[in-house]
Design an enzyme around this catalytic site. Structure first.
Site, PDB file in Angstrom:
ATOM      1  N   GLY A 174      -2.846  13.906  -8.788  1.00 16.03           N
ATOM      2  CA  GLY A 174      -1.999  12.744  -8.550  1.00 16.03           C
ATOM      3  C   GLY A 174      -2.164  11.694  -9.639  1.00 16.03           C
ATOM      4  N   ARG A 195      -6.830  11.244 -14.236  1.00 19.90           N
ATOM      5  CA  ARG A 195      -7.498  12.504 -13.884  1.00 19.90           C
ATOM      6  C   ARG A 195      -6.939  13.638 -14.727  1.00 19.90           C
ATOM      7  NH1 ARG A 195     -12.313  12.332 -11.281  1.00 19.90           N
ATOM      8  NH2 ARG A 195     -12.124  11.090  -9.410  1.00 19.90           N
ATOM      9  N   ARG A 223       6.189   6.478 -18.377  1.00 19.78           N
ATOM     10  CA  ARG A 223       5.640   5.761 -17.219  1.00 19.78           C
ATOM     11  C   ARG A 223       4.122   5.901 -17.099  1.00 19.78           C
ATOM     12  NH1 ARG A 223       9.480   4.557 -12.707  1.00 19.78           N
ATOM     13  NH2 ARG A 223      11.501   4.756 -13.686  1.00 19.78           N
ATOM     14  N   ARG A 232      -1.910  21.986  -7.186  1.00 14.48           N
ATOM     15  CA  ARG A 232      -2.257  20.576  -7.011  1.00 14.48           C
ATOM     16  C   ARG A 232      -3.757  20.462  -6.818  1.00 14.48           C
ATOM     17  NH1 ARG A 232      -2.660  15.662  -4.984  1.00 14.48           N
ATOM     18  NH2 ARG A 232      -3.439  15.351  -2.867  1.00 14.48           N
ATOM     19  N   SER A 277      -7.335  14.712  -3.568  1.00 13.73           N
ATOM     20  CA  SER A 277      -8.295  14.390  -2.510  1.00 13.73           C
ATOM     21  C   SER A 277      -7.584  14.446  -1.163  1.00 13.73           C
ATOM     22  CB  SER A 277      -8.895  13.003  -2.747  1.00 13.73           C
ATOM     23  OG  SER A 277      -7.863  12.043  -2.708  1.00 13.73           O
ATOM     24  N   GLU A 280      -3.371  14.673   3.419  1.00 12.94           N
ATOM     25  CA  GLU A 280      -3.164  14.129   2.073  1.00 12.94           C
ATOM     26  C   GLU A 280      -1.699  13.715   1.997  1.00 12.94           C
ATOM     27  OE1 GLU A 280      -0.811  16.721   1.499  1.00 12.94           O
ATOM     28  OE2 GLU A 280      -1.477  16.890  -0.574  1.00 12.94           O
ATOM     29  N   MET A 281      -1.097  13.623   0.810  1.00 13.74           N
ATOM     30  CA  MET A 281       0.243  13.036   0.745  1.00 13.74           C
ATOM     31  C   MET A 281       1.260  13.807  -0.106  1.00 13.74           C
ATOM     32  SD  MET A 281      -0.784   8.992   0.592  1.00 13.74           S
ATOM     33  CE  MET A 281       0.839   8.454   1.084  1.00 13.74           C
ATOM     34  N   GLU A 282       0.925  15.017  -0.557  1.00 12.04           N
ATOM     35  CA  GLU A 282       1.833  15.672  -1.519  1.00 12.04           C
ATOM     36  C   GLU A 282       2.131  17.154  -1.286  1.00 12.04           C
ATOM     37  OE1 GLU A 282      -0.934  13.924  -2.569  1.00 12.04           O
ATOM     38  OE2 GLU A 282       0.032  12.100  -3.306  1.00 12.04           O
ATOM     39  N   ASP A 337     -12.875  11.426   2.203  1.00 11.84           N
ATOM     40  CA  ASP A 337     -13.259  10.581   3.335  1.00 11.84           C
ATOM     41  C   ASP A 337     -12.999  11.348   4.628  1.00 11.84           C
ATOM     42  OD1 ASP A 337     -10.514   9.736   2.070  1.00 11.84           O
ATOM     43  OD2 ASP A 337     -10.283   9.462   4.221  1.00 11.84           O
ATOM     44  N   ARG A 365     -17.682  11.882  -6.015  1.00 13.92           N
ATOM     45  CA  ARG A 365     -16.267  12.265  -6.107  1.00 13.92           C
ATOM     46  C   ARG A 365     -16.004  13.049  -7.398  1.00 13.92           C
ATOM     47  NH1 ARG A 365     -11.412   8.685  -3.946  1.00 13.92           N
ATOM     48  NH2 ARG A 365     -13.030   7.854  -2.620  1.00 13.92           N
TER      49      ARG A 365
END
Ligand code: HPA
Length: 241
Positions: free
Chosen positions: A20, A24, A43, A87, A90, A179-181, A204, A217
């Site tokens: 993400g 990274r 961007r 992907r 985290s 997670e979000m993706e 977490d 991490r």
């Protein structure tokens, strides 16, 4: 050059790691790839191509959340002939068997996003991982003596969620982490005939409140990246889409 990625045709490898965070992506390129060069700074969503064990591999930031990932994944699949995407990110654990630093290999990804409801006119599509990548990632973890969990993810639109009770229900139904993706990645890979997998490190624990230090991490992230790279190289590339 696509709308959001300033790479020349052919400058992105068929195998792409998708963290993400663009920094990274840079860290992965500098740490794991040989002769990595940056192909896009649009961007500040950095992308790099180098080689891993002699094979070309790219690493591209995706941003946070499914709308952002969907932009980069779509352009990689449609404008750069990318056929394998993993992907690396985290996740927040739901399963009590998981602890921070553990690695989850996502077999499927439910979502509360409206993206697939809109796409499929109300039908509940089931986004799933590519079997060969999933199996190869599991093999790579076993080789490293890492006890990775193969389980269901939930890709949520809300990091700050008003409905914590939903987490209990998802855990009851076998969802191991949030997670979000991943859900958008699996959906778009299926659409474009590509292979995709999400490998996540638990940063977490949503039910216990435990979280990792920045230092831990980083180490955990390294294991996950190595598993992802080994898995990609173990799976043959598909021909042009
Ligand atoms: N929710 C969503 N995404 C996450 C979380 C979380 O708790 N932790 C890491 N990524």
């Amino acid at each position: 050059m696509s709308t959001h990625i300033a790479a020349e045709p052919g400058a992105i490898a068929p195998r792409v790691l998708l963290p993400g965070d663009p920094l990274r992506a840079q860290w992965i390129a500098e740490t794991y790839l040989d002769d990595a060069t940056c192909y896009s700074t649009v961007r500040n969503m950095l992308g790099f191509t180098g080689s891993y064990r002699g094979e070309p591999v790219s690493v591209q930031g995706s941003g946070m959340g499914q709308p952002s990932l969907a932009i980069y994944a779509t352009e990689l699949f449609t404008e750069y002939d990318v056929t394998q995407v993993v992907r690396v990110g985290s996740c927040g654990a739901l399963a009590s068997s998981l602890q921070v630093r553990d690695i989850v290999l996502a077999i499927s990804a439910s979502t509360d996003s409206a993206m697939n409801r809109l796409r499929f006119e109300g039908l509940d599509y089931a986004p799933a991982a590519d079997f060969l990548l999933l199996r190869a990632a599991h093999d790579a973890a076993v080789e490293r003596d890492i006890d990775a969990t193969v389980g269901q993810l939930m890709s949520g639109d809300l990091f700050y969620n008003d409905r914590p009770e939903l987490a209990e229900r998802l855990a009851e139904y076998g969802v191991v982490a949030i997670e979000m993706e991943a859900s958008a990645l699996y959906t778009l890979a299926a659409k474009h005939g590509a292979r995709a997998l999400a490998v996540c490190t638990v940063s977490d624990h949503i039910r216990t409140g435990e979280s990792v230090s920045a230092e831990v991490r980083e180490t955990g992230f390294g294991d996950m990246v190595e598993i992802a790279l080994d898995a990609m190289l173990a799976v043959p590339l598909k021909g042009p889409l």
